[in-house]
Scaffold this motif. Structure first.
Motif, PDB file in Angstrom:
ATOM      1  N   THR A 172     -13.286 -11.306  -5.897  1.00 56.78           N
ATOM      2  CA  THR A 172     -11.910 -11.206  -6.760  1.00 56.78           C
ATOM      3  C   THR A 172     -11.659  -9.787  -7.181  1.00 56.78           C
ATOM      4  O   THR A 172     -12.608  -9.224  -8.128  1.00 56.78           O
ATOM      5  CB  THR A 172     -12.277 -12.196  -7.827  1.00 56.78           C
ATOM      6  N   VAL A 173     -10.668  -9.214  -6.742  1.00 58.24           N
ATOM      7  CA  VAL A 173     -10.374  -7.943  -7.058  1.00 58.24           C
ATOM      8  C   VAL A 173      -9.306  -7.724  -8.119  1.00 58.24           C
ATOM      9  O   VAL A 173      -8.151  -8.416  -8.004  1.00 58.24           O
ATOM     10  CB  VAL A 173      -9.981  -6.901  -5.898  1.00 58.24           C
ATOM     11  N   GLY A 177     -10.790 -16.491 -10.289  1.00 57.62           N
ATOM     12  CA  GLY A 177     -12.309 -16.771 -10.481  1.00 57.62           C
ATOM     13  C   GLY A 177     -12.588 -15.158 -11.184  1.00 57.62           C
ATOM     14  O   GLY A 177     -11.535 -14.334 -11.341  1.00 57.62           O
ATOM     15  N   PRO A 178     -13.813 -15.284 -11.763  1.00 61.84           N
ATOM     16  CA  PRO A 178     -14.256 -13.815 -12.431  1.00 61.84           C
ATOM     17  C   PRO A 178     -13.940 -12.612 -11.492  1.00 61.84           C
ATOM     18  O   PRO A 178     -14.306 -12.605 -10.301  1.00 61.84           O
ATOM     19  CB  PRO A 178     -15.654 -14.120 -12.731  1.00 61.84           C
ATOM     20  N   VAL A 179     -13.504 -11.682 -12.193  1.00 62.52           N
ATOM     21  CA  VAL A 179     -13.173 -10.343 -11.723  1.00 62.52           C
ATOM     22  C   VAL A 179     -14.590  -9.612 -11.162  1.00 62.52           C
ATOM     23  O   VAL A 179     -15.427  -9.353 -11.873  1.00 62.52           O
ATOM     24  CB  VAL A 179     -12.235  -9.355 -12.566  1.00 62.52           C
ATOM     25  N   GLU A 180     -14.718  -9.318 -10.033  1.00 58.32           N
ATOM     26  CA  GLU A 180     -16.046  -8.742  -9.322  1.00 58.32           C
ATOM     27  C   GLU A 180     -15.925  -7.338  -9.077  1.00 58.32           C
ATOM     28  O   GLU A 180     -16.717  -6.433  -9.134  1.00 58.32           O
ATOM     29  CB  GLU A 180     -16.371  -9.553  -8.242  1.00 58.32           C
ATOM     30  N   VAL A 181     -14.420  -6.625  -8.586  1.00 55.26           N
ATOM     31  CA  VAL A 181     -14.203  -5.565  -8.523  1.00 55.26           C
ATOM     32  C   VAL A 181     -12.955  -5.105  -9.353  1.00 55.26           C
ATOM     33  O   VAL A 181     -11.963  -5.823  -9.369  1.00 55.26           O
ATOM     34  CB  VAL A 181     -13.790  -5.282  -7.050  1.00 55.26           C
ATOM     35  N   VAL A 182     -13.055  -4.040 -10.126  1.00 62.39           N
ATOM     36  CA  VAL A 182     -11.892  -3.465 -10.822  1.00 62.39           C
ATOM     37  C   VAL A 182     -11.699  -2.066 -10.583  1.00 62.39           C
ATOM     38  O   VAL A 182     -12.537  -1.455 -10.612  1.00 62.39           O
ATOM     39  CB  VAL A 182     -12.270  -3.737 -12.451  1.00 62.39           C
ATOM     40  N   VAL A 183     -10.425  -1.903 -10.213  1.00 60.21           N
ATOM     41  CA  VAL A 183     -10.033  -0.402  -9.756  1.00 60.21           C
ATOM     42  C   VAL A 183      -8.856  -0.166 -11.077  1.00 60.21           C
ATOM     43  O   VAL A 183      -7.844  -0.612 -11.200  1.00 60.21           O
ATOM     44  CB  VAL A 183      -9.268  -0.614  -8.480  1.00 60.21           C
ATOM     45  N   LYS A 210     -17.732  -8.150 -18.996  1.00 58.91           N
ATOM     46  CA  LYS A 210     -18.311  -9.106 -19.405  1.00 58.91           C
ATOM     47  C   LYS A 210     -18.762  -9.985 -18.398  1.00 58.91           C
ATOM     48  O   LYS A 210     -19.903 -10.563 -18.553  1.00 58.91           O
ATOM     49  CB  LYS A 210     -17.232  -9.683 -20.682  1.00 58.91           C
ATOM     50  N   GLY A 211     -17.539 -10.285 -17.586  1.00 57.26           N
ATOM     51  CA  GLY A 211     -18.174 -11.240 -16.273  1.00 57.26           C
ATOM     52  C   GLY A 211     -18.965 -10.618 -15.496  1.00 57.26           C
ATOM     53  O   GLY A 211     -19.716 -11.283 -14.776  1.00 57.26           O
ATOM     54  N   MET A 212     -18.923  -9.213 -15.200  1.00 55.62           N
ATOM     55  CA  MET A 212     -19.914  -8.798 -14.279  1.00 55.62           C
ATOM     56  C   MET A 212     -21.279  -8.591 -14.733  1.00 55.62           C
ATOM     57  O   MET A 212     -22.257  -8.952 -13.925  1.00 55.62           O
ATOM     58  CB  MET A 212     -19.407  -7.147 -14.160  1.00 55.62           C
ATOM     59  N   ARG A 250     -18.377  -4.194  -9.181  1.00 51.70           N
ATOM     60  CA  ARG A 250     -17.907  -2.837  -8.553  1.00 51.70           C
ATOM     61  C   ARG A 250     -16.761  -2.190  -9.551  1.00 51.70           C
ATOM     62  O   ARG A 250     -15.582  -2.810  -9.390  1.00 51.70           O
ATOM     63  CB  ARG A 250     -17.538  -2.934  -7.175  1.00 51.70           C
ATOM     64  N   ILE A 251     -16.864  -0.914 -10.075  1.00 52.26           N
ATOM     65  CA  ILE A 251     -15.895  -0.249 -10.887  1.00 52.26           C
ATOM     66  C   ILE A 251     -15.593   0.917 -10.254  1.00 52.26           C
ATOM     67  O   ILE A 251     -16.398   1.701  -9.656  1.00 52.26           O
ATOM     68  CB  ILE A 251     -16.501  -0.178 -12.467  1.00 52.26           C
TER      69      ILE A 251
END
Length: 239
Positions: free
Chosen positions: A9-10, A72-78, A117-119, A126-127
């Protein structure tokens, strides 16, 4: 052919145009669940667009809540949302300076803090922070923008040290001159002048930036953190 990577989830901020739009498109093409934030307009086909302003913490929270409900929870944020207010130092007002810092730097802080928080819970993240070649190269008339973009490097490296043991990476992508609506508006003589300083002798494409971002978020880049990846045709070499 892209290397298969785990679908994630990105969330891409400022994904309604330019580089952010191309990044969102690339993640969709690779089979990820993709949301974009936008103040207006919408992201590419196949994305969830949430209205958000990165200068407003409550608005960022609400956007994350919506994405988490839908995808769903954010796994990758750009963190890509950014603005410019270019002018020479002596003409630049304090508001011109702080407005750019608040969007480009503090905006990234708000987004990354909420995502982390979710990560932390998932022990995965992945940030990717979108900086610019001028962050370290410098540019006349861009004291505010350059300062905001170079600060992202220290930000990513501190996050890497804080969260690295939890399988969370933080990296910076620094685009150079990229073909966007903004560069298209430059006079041709100025465009030619800029190209002379680029070893690759051309502008980059938003898609080339997007590929680098997607790779940093992939399974292949799990051991890369605190890095600055230039996508600039060699313009900022050594910076």
């Amino acid at each position: 052919m892209t290397t298969p990577t785990t679908p994630r989830t990105v969330l891409v901020t400022g994904g309604n145009r330019g580089i952010g739009y191309a990044i969102a498109q690339e993640f969709v093409a690779q089979g990820h669940r993709v949301a974009v934030t936008a103040r207006s307009g919408s992201g590419p086909e196949g994305t969830l667009t949430v209205v958000a302003d990165v200068t407003d913490g409550a608005s960022v929270d609400a956007a994350f809540d919506e994405v988490e409900r839908e995808l769903g929870p954010v796994e990758v944020v750009v963190a890509n949302a950014g603005i410019t207010r270019d002018m020479l130092l002596l003409r630049m007002s304090e508001d011109d300076f702080t407005a750019v810092i608040d969007t480009n730097l503090t905006g990234s802080f708000r987004v990354v803090k909420r995502a982390s928080k979710g990560m932390l819970k998932a022990r995965f993240g992945r940030i990717v922070l979108i900086s610019s070649v001028v962050g370290l190269y410098g540019s006349p008339g861009q004291v505010n923008y350059s300062a905001s973009k170079s600060a992202l490097v220290g930000f990513a490296r501190s996050i890497s040290r804080e969260l690295g043991a939890r399988n969370i990476t933080a990296n910076v992508v620094a685009p150079g001159f990229i073909e966007t609506d903004m560069t298209a508006e430059l006079p041709e003589a100025q465009q030619a002048e800029y190209k002379k300083s680029i070893p690759a002798a051309r502008y980059g494409t938003a898609e080339e930036v997007a590929k680098a971002v997607a790779w940093l978020a992939s399974d292949d880049a799990a051991y890369i953190t605190g890095a600055v990846i230039p996508v600039d045709g060699g313009l900022g070499m050594g910076h």
